[in-house]
Enzyme design. Structure first.
Site, PDB file in Angstrom:
ATOM      1  N   SER A 101       0.838  -1.195   0.000  1.00 54.00           N
ATOM      2  CA  SER A 101       0.000   0.000   0.000  1.00 54.00           C
ATOM      3  C   SER A 101       0.874   1.246   0.000  1.00 54.00           C
ATOM      4  O   SER A 101       2.047   1.176  -0.407  1.00 54.00           O
ATOM      5  CB  SER A 101      -0.937  -0.024   1.213  1.00 54.00           C
ATOM      6  OG  SER A 101      -1.941   0.964   1.095  1.00 54.00           O
ATOM      7  N   ASN A 102       0.350   2.379   0.405  1.00 51.55           N
ATOM      8  CA  ASN A 102       1.126   3.620   0.486  1.00 51.55           C
ATOM      9  C   ASN A 102       0.591   4.464   1.634  1.00 51.55           C
ATOM     10  O   ASN A 102      -0.299   4.033   2.365  1.00 51.55           O
ATOM     11  CB  ASN A 102       1.077   4.371  -0.857  1.00 51.55           C
ATOM     12  CG  ASN A 102      -0.347   4.706  -1.241  1.00 51.55           C
ATOM     13  OD1 ASN A 102      -1.028   5.473  -0.573  1.00 51.55           O
ATOM     14  ND2 ASN A 102      -0.838   4.081  -2.319  1.00 51.55           N
ATOM     15  N   CYS A 103       1.146   5.670   1.792  1.00 49.58           N
ATOM     16  CA  CYS A 103       0.889   6.482   3.002  1.00 49.58           C
ATOM     17  C   CYS A 103      -0.340   7.380   2.906  1.00 49.58           C
ATOM     18  O   CYS A 103      -0.544   8.229   3.777  1.00 49.58           O
ATOM     19  CB  CYS A 103       2.100   7.368   3.292  1.00 49.58           C
ATOM     20  SG  CYS A 103       3.611   6.445   3.496  1.00 49.58           S
ATOM     21  N   ALA A 127      -4.526   7.517  -4.099  1.00 50.77           N
ATOM     22  CA  ALA A 127      -3.184   7.025  -4.438  1.00 50.77           C
ATOM     23  C   ALA A 127      -3.335   5.524  -4.701  1.00 50.77           C
ATOM     24  O   ALA A 127      -3.274   4.692  -3.788  1.00 50.77           O
ATOM     25  CB  ALA A 127      -2.219   7.297  -3.299  1.00 50.77           C
TER      26      ALA A 127
END
Ligand code: PMT
Length: 218
Positions: A23-25, A90
């Site tokens: 995943s991402n932030c 995102a």
């Protein structure tokens, strides 16, 4: 004029087993601010949210998704009634080739993860654009403008929000943001550091102005 905004927010999660994922932030703050700003202007809003820990803004219809493929399906389903698509999510570009239905054991886990590309959501829905207004984001470290200009053209957008994510006060997880708005007509507006709520209000105002121009030209 009252419009229907379809907004995506947050990250996607690409599971390799029930408890592990790529995943991402992204926290969803930017996308939720956009949903709130559009509702405040009297528009209808459907918010497609990846896994985030934010309450649903009043007046917003929320659709929760986990993966990029689920987000694509939700965008395709809800775009039919939308006048505007804002992709602030995102989206993970890759997902594991193999997804295990049960927890992978450390001793049997492969040391190298094989990935396959996720669908590009904006690319997949481009044929459905018609008279709809499509807005994308481009999160970049360093000068975001060259990549943002490329994505504006490649993804066939009306507006791209070039997001400088190199400083802690902008981009992922921050309450403020630093962006430049790049229109398909060549208009460029660099906004100073602002709260995400203010950035969102400026983007909604841009969409409203563009829509008014469309109607004038008809
Ligand atoms: O959620 P926050 O913590 O508030 O953070 C906000 C943010 C930094 C996530 C947001 O402001 C932002 O910049 N979102 C875009 C993130 C990004 O990295 O986009 P991108 O450059 O990978 O993609 C360009 C555009 O294509 C985006 O509109 C994206 O939603 C879209 N995309 C990307 C990949 C994919 N498979 N399909 C897509 O449609």
């Amino acid at each position: 004029m009252r419009m229907h905004f379809l907004v995506t927010a947050g990250p996607t999660r690409e599971h390799l087993d029930p408890i592990r994922f790529i995943s991402n932030c992204s926290t969803g703050k930017m996308g939720f601010a956009l949903a709130e700003a559009a509702v405040a202007r009297g528009h209808d809003v459907t918010l497609v949210a990846g896994p985030v820990a934010l309450p649903t803004p009043a007046g917003v219809t929320r659709v929760d998704v986990v993966s990029a493929c689920e987000m694509l399906a939700a965008v395709q389903r809800h775009l039919v009634v939308a006048d505007v698509l804002i992709m602030s999510a995102a989206v993970a570009d890759w997902r594991p080739l193999v997804v295990s239905g049960s927890k992978l054991k450390k001793r049997t886990m492969p040391p190298v993860l094989e990935l396959i590309p996720n669908p590009d959501i904006l690319g997949a829905v481009a044929p459905l654009k018609g008279a709809r207004i499509f807005v994308g984001f481009a999160a970049e470290t360093g000068d975001p403008l060259p990549e943002a200009r490329r994505k504006l053209v490649d993804k066939g957008l009306d507006l791209i929000v070039a997001n400088d994510v190199s400083q802690p006060d902008a981009g992922f997880a921050a309450d403020t943001n630093r962006v430049t708005l790049l229109g398909s007509d060549g208009a460029t507006e660099t906004l100073p550091l602002m709260r995400k709520a203010e950035v969102a209000a400026r983007i909604v105002a841009w969409v409203e102005a563009r829509c008014a121009l469309y109607l004038q030209d008809r």
